[in-house]
Design a protein around this motif. Sequence first.
Motif, PDB file in Angstrom:
ATOM      1  N   PRO A 159     -10.228  14.704  -5.433  1.00 40.64           N
ATOM      2  CA  PRO A 159      -9.921  15.296  -6.735  1.00 40.64           C
ATOM      3  C   PRO A 159     -10.737  14.693  -7.868  1.00 40.64           C
ATOM      4  O   PRO A 159     -10.804  15.265  -8.952  1.00 40.64           O
ATOM      5  CB  PRO A 159      -8.432  14.968  -6.911  1.00 40.64           C
TER       6      PRO A 159
ATOM      7  N   ARG B 155      -8.485   4.910  -2.728  1.00 34.62           N
ATOM      8  CA  ARG B 155      -7.237   4.485  -3.361  1.00 34.62           C
ATOM      9  C   ARG B 155      -7.517   3.832  -4.705  1.00 34.62           C
ATOM     10  O   ARG B 155      -6.805   4.041  -5.676  1.00 34.62           O
ATOM     11  CB  ARG B 155      -6.531   3.473  -2.466  1.00 34.62           C
TER      12      ARG B 155
ATOM     13  N   ASN C  67      -8.043   6.473  -7.271  1.00 34.24           N
ATOM     14  CA  ASN C  67      -6.765   7.076  -7.678  1.00 34.24           C
ATOM     15  C   ASN C  67      -6.087   6.237  -8.744  1.00 34.24           C
ATOM     16  O   ASN C  67      -5.578   6.758  -9.737  1.00 34.24           O
ATOM     17  CB  ASN C  67      -5.820   7.138  -6.465  1.00 34.24           C
ATOM     18  N   VAL C  68      -6.057   4.927  -8.518  1.00 35.01           N
ATOM     19  CA  VAL C  68      -5.401   4.042  -9.473  1.00 35.01           C
ATOM     20  C   VAL C  68      -6.175   4.035 -10.788  1.00 35.01           C
ATOM     21  O   VAL C  68      -5.599   4.046 -11.873  1.00 35.01           O
ATOM     22  CB  VAL C  68      -5.297   2.614  -8.907  1.00 35.01           C
TER      23      VAL C  68
ATOM     24  N   ALA D 225      -5.387   6.972 -12.782  1.00 31.56           N
ATOM     25  CA  ALA D 225      -4.005   6.832 -13.248  1.00 31.56           C
ATOM     26  C   ALA D 225      -3.960   5.924 -14.473  1.00 31.56           C
ATOM     27  O   ALA D 225      -3.262   6.208 -15.444  1.00 31.56           O
ATOM     28  CB  ALA D 225      -3.130   6.265 -12.134  1.00 31.56           C
TER      29      ALA D 225
ATOM     30  N   LEU E 100       4.094   1.382 -11.642  1.00 31.93           N
ATOM     31  CA  LEU E 100       4.054   1.744 -10.223  1.00 31.93           C
ATOM     32  C   LEU E 100       3.565   0.559  -9.395  1.00 31.93           C
ATOM     33  O   LEU E 100       3.305   0.686  -8.206  1.00 31.93           O
ATOM     34  CB  LEU E 100       3.151   2.955 -10.000  1.00 31.93           C
ATOM     35  N   GLY E 101       3.408  -0.591 -10.050  1.00 30.80           N
ATOM     36  CA  GLY E 101       3.111  -1.809  -9.308  1.00 30.80           C
ATOM     37  C   GLY E 101       1.643  -2.190  -9.269  1.00 30.80           C
ATOM     38  O   GLY E 101       1.265  -3.070  -8.514  1.00 30.80           O
ATOM     39  N   TYR E 102       0.829  -1.555 -10.096  1.00 37.04           N
ATOM     40  CA  TYR E 102      -0.601  -1.872 -10.055  1.00 37.04           C
ATOM     41  C   TYR E 102      -0.959  -2.895 -11.135  1.00 37.04           C
ATOM     42  O   TYR E 102      -0.508  -2.786 -12.279  1.00 37.04           O
ATOM     43  CB  TYR E 102      -1.438  -0.607 -10.241  1.00 37.04           C
TER      44      TYR E 102
ATOM     45  N   ASN F   8       6.534  -5.047  -7.671  1.00 32.00           N
ATOM     46  CA  ASN F   8       6.220  -5.459  -6.310  1.00 32.00           C
ATOM     47  C   ASN F   8       7.347  -6.257  -5.658  1.00 32.00           C
ATOM     48  O   ASN F   8       7.396  -6.374  -4.442  1.00 32.00           O
ATOM     49  CB  ASN F   8       4.913  -6.257  -6.282  1.00 32.00           C
TER      50      ASN F   8
ATOM     51  N   GLN G   4      -1.211  14.488  -6.607  1.00 32.80           N
ATOM     52  CA  GLN G   4      -1.881  13.209  -6.803  1.00 32.80           C
ATOM     53  C   GLN G   4      -0.962  12.195  -7.488  1.00 32.80           C
ATOM     54  O   GLN G   4      -1.022  10.999  -7.207  1.00 32.80           O
ATOM     55  CB  GLN G   4      -3.161  13.403  -7.621  1.00 32.80           C
TER      56      GLN G   4
ATOM     57  N   HIS H 209       0.965  10.887  -4.733  1.00 31.46           N
ATOM     58  CA  HIS H 209       0.050  10.114  -3.911  1.00 31.46           C
ATOM     59  C   HIS H 209      -0.156   8.706  -4.484  1.00 31.46           C
ATOM     60  O   HIS H 209      -0.100   7.708  -3.765  1.00 31.46           O
ATOM     61  CB  HIS H 209      -1.283  10.875  -3.893  1.00 31.46           C
ATOM     62  N   ILE H 210      -0.378   8.632  -5.802  1.00 37.19           N
ATOM     63  CA  ILE H 210      -0.624   7.342  -6.446  1.00 37.19           C
ATOM     64  C   ILE H 210       0.600   6.440  -6.326  1.00 37.19           C
ATOM     65  O   ILE H 210       0.489   5.234  -6.125  1.00 37.19           O
ATOM     66  CB  ILE H 210      -1.035   7.559  -7.922  1.00 37.19           C
ATOM     67  N   ALA H 211       1.794   7.075  -6.423  1.00 40.86           N
ATOM     68  CA  ALA H 211       3.016   6.277  -6.293  1.00 40.86           C
ATOM     69  C   ALA H 211       3.216   5.787  -4.857  1.00 40.86           C
ATOM     70  O   ALA H 211       3.727   4.696  -4.625  1.00 40.86           O
ATOM     71  CB  ALA H 211       4.223   7.104  -6.745  1.00 40.86           C
TER      72      ALA H 211
ATOM     73  N   GLN I 244       0.780   5.363  -2.401  1.00 41.79           N
ATOM     74  CA  GLN I 244      -0.310   4.755  -1.625  1.00 41.79           C
ATOM     75  C   GLN I 244      -0.230   3.242  -1.473  1.00 41.79           C
ATOM     76  O   GLN I 244      -0.831   2.677  -0.576  1.00 41.79           O
ATOM     77  CB  GLN I 244      -1.669   5.168  -2.196  1.00 41.79           C
ATOM     78  N   ARG I 245       0.531   2.578  -2.334  1.00 43.74           N
ATOM     79  CA  ARG I 245       0.668   1.127  -2.177  1.00 43.74           C
ATOM     80  C   ARG I 245       1.440   0.765  -0.920  1.00 43.74           C
ATOM     81  O   ARG I 245       1.214  -0.256  -0.301  1.00 43.74           O
ATOM     82  CB  ARG I 245       1.459   0.545  -3.366  1.00 43.74           C
TER      83      ARG I 245
ATOM     84  N   VAL J 137       2.516   3.122   1.696  1.00 38.13           N
ATOM     85  CA  VAL J 137       2.394   3.935   2.897  1.00 38.13           C
ATOM     86  C   VAL J 137       0.978   3.830   3.456  1.00 38.13           C
ATOM     87  O   VAL J 137       0.015   4.009   2.720  1.00 38.13           O
ATOM     88  CB  VAL J 137       2.716   5.410   2.559  1.00 38.13           C
ATOM     89  N   PRO J 138       0.833   3.531   4.753  1.00 37.30           N
ATOM     90  CA  PRO J 138      -0.507   3.478   5.335  1.00 37.30           C
ATOM     91  C   PRO J 138      -1.187   4.850   5.301  1.00 37.30           C
ATOM     92  O   PRO J 138      -0.516   5.880   5.282  1.00 37.30           O
ATOM     93  CB  PRO J 138      -0.281   3.016   6.774  1.00 37.30           C
ATOM     94  N   ARG J 139      -2.498   4.820   5.305  1.00 33.34           N
ATOM     95  CA  ARG J 139      -3.276   6.019   5.067  1.00 33.34           C
ATOM     96  C   ARG J 139      -2.911   7.172   6.013  1.00 33.34           C
ATOM     97  O   ARG J 139      -2.776   8.327   5.600  1.00 33.34           O
ATOM     98  CB  ARG J 139      -4.768   5.697   5.197  1.00 33.34           C
TER      99      ARG J 139
ATOM    100  N   LEU K  10       0.182   9.036   5.005  1.00 36.81           N
ATOM    101  CA  LEU K  10       0.291   9.388   3.587  1.00 36.81           C
ATOM    102  C   LEU K  10       0.549  10.873   3.382  1.00 36.81           C
ATOM    103  O   LEU K  10       1.435  11.262   2.616  1.00 36.81           O
ATOM    104  CB  LEU K  10      -0.998   8.952   2.882  1.00 36.81           C
TER     105      LEU K  10
ATOM    106  N   LEU L  81       8.398   4.243  -4.320  1.00 37.59           N
ATOM    107  CA  LEU L  81       8.185   2.820  -4.106  1.00 37.59           C
ATOM    108  C   LEU L  81       9.261   2.217  -3.215  1.00 37.59           C
ATOM    109  O   LEU L  81       9.179   1.044  -2.868  1.00 37.59           O
ATOM    110  CB  LEU L  81       8.170   2.083  -5.458  1.00 37.59           C
TER     111      LEU L  81
END
Lengths: 289, 344, 243
Positions: free
Chosen positions: B8, B207, B210-211, B214, B225-227, C78, C98, C101-103, C105-106, C108-110, C113, C153
């Motif tokens: 995207p 990834r 994406n972050v 964001a 979201l933890g980043y 975290n 997306q 997805h962004i939420a 991806q930390r 869940v393994p690829r 996903l 999360l």
Amino acid sequence: MSGDLFSYVYQFADVFAFLVLSAAGLAIIFGMMGIINMAHGEFIMCGVYVTSATYHMGLPLVLAQACGTAAAGLVGVVLEYLVIRPLYARPLDSLLVTLGVSLIATQGTLVILGSTFPGIGTPLGSFDVGVYTFSTYRMVLFAAAIGVLGFVYVLFMRTGFGVQARATMQNAAMARALGVPTSRIYALSFGIGAALAGLCGALYAPTMNLIPTMGAGFIVEAFVTVVVGGASVLLGTAPAAAVLAIIRSGLNAWYGQVIGQIGLLIAVILIVRVLPSGFSGWLARRSAS
Amino acid sequence: MFQRLNGPQTLGNGRGFWIGALAVFAVAVAFPAVADPYDVGNFAYFLIWIFMALGLCLMWGYGGMLSFGQTFFFGLGGYGYGVIEINIGAAHGGSLAALVLAVSVAALAAAILGYFMIYGRIGGVFFGIVTLSTTLALAAFVGQTAGPEWTVGTARLNGFNGMQGMSSLQLPWFGRDIDLEESALYYFLLVLLAATYVGLRLLVNSRFGNVLVAIREDPQRAELLGYDVRRYQLVTFVIGSLLAGLSGALYTAWGQFITPSSIGLPAAAMPIVWVAFAGRSDLTATFVGTFVLLFAFQTITIYSEQSALVLMGLLLVATVLFAPRGLMVGVGQSLARYSARRGG
Amino acid sequence: MAALLEIRALSRTFGGLFAVSDVDLDVNPGEIHCLIGPNGAGKSTLFKLVMGTYTPTHGSIRFDGEDITQMTPFRRVNLGMSIKMQAPSVFRALPVWQNVHIALQRRVPRRLLAAEEGRLLDLLGLTAEAARPAGELSHGQQQWLEIGMALALQPKLLLLDEPTAGLSPEETFRTGELVKRLAQAGMTVMVVEHDMDFVRQIATRVTVLHLGKIFAEGSVEAIVADPAVAEIYLGTPHANADS
């Protein structure tokens, strides 16, 4: 007073004046509209050129300087109407637009007027303290910087325009709802900011070589002063200029102008980092209290 | 692998796009066979600048950090290459080592400057003016190094007259050195640039990418979201600035000459104009748009450099007022819509 | 059982005014703890202190046995916290999928996903909208998307700041059922809410905040029956007691 001590005071006053005069216009525009005017240096250049041109046409220096100031102010109002107004809500885009204007102004001046322009000799001669000789005009510049601070105080605190401007600054939508003509306030503020830049140029015109790219020699100092001082000229620019002038005049005295400039920049970046909870937090707390 | 190039964050994800891209690459490979050496050298010169444009695109378009400091890192890379190469010599991979070291210097400087700005929470317009101030201060510094006391080892900085005496890149090749000039340099740059483009596409569609977008959209939400938002920004700033350092080092190697005028204004404005005009939100658009502008700029410069710069200023003003997302991105999106309609 | 979240003597001032003043609060594992109180009571400030977007002037916060008082927000996330903020804040320019997805991806393994993403979009009822920019969704859909992102999360503690603002009664009810299912599955939930029906639907415990201080704490029934609470919370005595 001994010559050495006076020399330090003189250096400080000289740098302080330079910082205040070069940053005041930038700070007013930033404070009112959240816009950093990248063409700030070119407004200064405009002030210098008009001052010099009218001086060589036979006007007395002070009147020529008034012309330089007014010319920059007028250009500012026109520019605000043409390119800034559509971008009120997009401060980053107004950064880009004014950068474009800056390019057009410097390079256009080079095309039209060439790379040099007749200068003006520094007036008023010199005076002695102890074994040292000092330029009287530099003291006039210091007085002018104090005068600019006084002018800004009166303008924003003691006039109808100031009341409306402060209301617009606090909450533009609310001010509009209460009948404040915010567009006109913005245009006027931009004009005043540009005129103050022009005044800076007019005042420094007798001390410099006139080249179209001379604006770049002012903006680093103007930028860092506003970065440290934030949106308010009186509560931000003035104290920031005082602190930075101490750092800068010390470095200038020992290491020269260029190291002074680099040292100033490094100092600013360090200051911004060590402010508790970072720079924006500090700004927010300051404006809250 | 091919999957990960697309996503995207980039325009041009279909087979048609990649076939077209390969065709363009093939034409570029064939170019020296049909063009005269002057034009080849000239195109090599255009390719040099695209690295820093792509770096700015990454920081600004994807990461939301408008840096006016590309020329600062360009200058560090350019002067860094000169100083190091002159001191260690070009033979036995010396010039390549100088290239790598110069880029490392730029990256290190970016890490330090970026750390102070990002962790000092300098954002928005202030990010722009602090980076620009840094550039102008470097230009002022180099400008006053005309005297003989400004010598690093055997390399003399030489102020506004410019530093010279470094040699071009030498590629060690089975016991002998290939001098990277003319078409050899062109091919070297072409491969390096293609690799950079592919690498950045992988990055922005990963990834990490994406972050990054964001964070551009809403840094606070991304943090919640933890980043570790600031670390992502710092890494991005270093990558983007490092590419500017690469441009600078390659520029010095190409022309064997660098002056402070490649650092100050108006040089600092150029990457901004390219990327704004091309469309900061897409790497491909930035690539193509930058190339087009460099070509046009050089054509006009033959008549008058100042006029060319005035036109660049006008172009920037017009872009921001009338096509704030950039012209090339607009064209790219129309093409994507068109092909989507035909395909679907 | 030790509390999951322990707040002790927590205060935050803004320019001399106490937004949150000397608050002690425990949130126990598995409960749905509702925080109510009139506007300006300090509920959102308290949430921001818990999440770390504000730092307290005084006091301490422990989460899952660890002192998090000075921790940055992303570290708290975290450790197992997650929030849906008051104003819907989704990544408006990015497509709905997306955002999810962004939420995800930390954690869940690829290779999983795509499946997780589909499952979550399905749960949120947003499968048909997956390709649209999130900013084009209706207000209610954005609220749900954001709750979904907070859920993605798989937090130990889920903070919901006015989750039903702008939702229809039907959507509000479904949100309530979702929250109850999550709590049954072992998640601890803390909710700031104005809608008393919603609070009654979900709450296992209620804390009333007034002028930055804890005013009352107890079961929904006890709080609703407390005339003093009705007075400060509803303005006029008992006016809404039967609503």
